[in-house]
Design an enzyme around this catalytic site. Structure first.
Site, PDB file in Angstrom:
ATOM      1  CG  ASP A  97      -1.741   1.209   1.392  1.00  0.00           C
ATOM      2  OD1 ASP A  97      -2.365   1.628   0.404  1.00  0.00           O
ATOM      3  OD2 ASP A  97      -1.760   1.776   2.501  1.00  0.00           O
ATOM      4  CG  ASP A 104      -1.333   7.757   0.853  1.00  0.00           C
ATOM      5  OD1 ASP A 104      -0.687   8.803   0.859  1.00  0.00           O
ATOM      6  OD2 ASP A 104      -2.006   7.367  -0.127  1.00  0.00           O
ATOM      7  CG  ASP A 142      -1.878   1.959   6.571  1.00  0.00           C
ATOM      8  OD1 ASP A 142      -2.235   1.739   5.387  1.00  0.00           O
ATOM      9  OD2 ASP A 142      -1.940   3.089   7.100  1.00  0.00           O
TER      10      ASP A 142
END
Length: 229
Positions: free
Chosen positions: A11, A13, A169
């Site tokens: 991922d 960000d 996240d």
């Protein structure tokens, strides 16, 4: 290549890049334009992975849908003009990526961030040439948590989905990776709100720091040896 693992997908960000300071800064500017006191960084950081809609809602909780859409467009304008002032790889990621490359693992990014922001950001940080695949939020009609972006990334990086691990996240990251048939890891250093429970996301493991990837990979190899004996 490390065992049966062909590559690692990230991922963007909150996992690969610490974009929160620049995204918070754009929200600050937007709020000041509308005569509002900016929010503290700590109040914004853990919402960054949810994108511009979530940040505008955070700064303007009383805005109606029409105004919210106008604010979102202006937020994205501000952010695009200040895309990479302080954004950088998270601590530990430069060494992790270098070691992954040394072990001949293919690297890639799968993000819900639109390509018109993703590509310039990765270019500015010199990461684009190092990536075998970049799948953005507008690359396909589907976005995470749908598995289609993950399948496309695996195809572009040259192996079956089950030969990749996805690190993210957010719960949608883990859901997308699992639905695509990939192993999944939670990046505990990322933008995880205190109200969330990563232990319930059913990832293969949680990494407290980037360097924890290697003990996890070693444990995976140990399981394979046991099964083969």
């Amino acid at each position: 290549m490390s065992g049966s693992l062909h590559g690692v997908l990230f991922d963007l960000d909150g996992t690969l890049l610490d974009t929160a300071p620049d995204m918070h800064g754009a929200l600050d500017r937007l709020m000041l334009e509308h005569g509002r006191d900016p929010l503290a960084f700590a109040a914004v950081r853990d919402h960054v992975s949810n994108g511009s809609n979530a940040l505008v809602r955070l700064g303007f909780p009383d805005a109606d849908p029409v105004l919210r859409e106008t604010l979102k467009r202006r937020y994205l304008e501000i952010y695009a003009d200040n895309l990479c002032l302080t954004t950088a790889l998270f601590p530990g990621l430069p060494d992790l990526l270098a070691e992954m490359e040394a072990r001949d693992l293919r690297l890639g990014v799968v993000t819900n961030k639109p390509s018109w922001l993703t590509k310039p950001l990765l270019d500015a940080l010199g990461l684009t040439p190092r990536l075998a695949t970049i799948v953005s939020g507008d690359t396909l009609p589907q976005r995470k948590p749908a598995p289609e972006p993950m399948w496309l990334a695996a195809k572009q990086a040259g192996a079956r989905p089950d030969r990749f691990v996805y690190i993210g996240d957010a719960e949608r990251d883990i859901a997308a990776g699992r639905a695509a048939g990939m192993r999944t890891l939670v990046a505990d250093w990322g933008y995880i709100d205190a109200s969330e429970n990563p232990a319930a996301w059913q990832a293969d493991a949680r990494l407290q720091a980037p360097a924890d990837f290697w003990p996890w990979l070693d444990s995976l190899a140990g399981v394979r040896r046991c099964l083969a004996s």
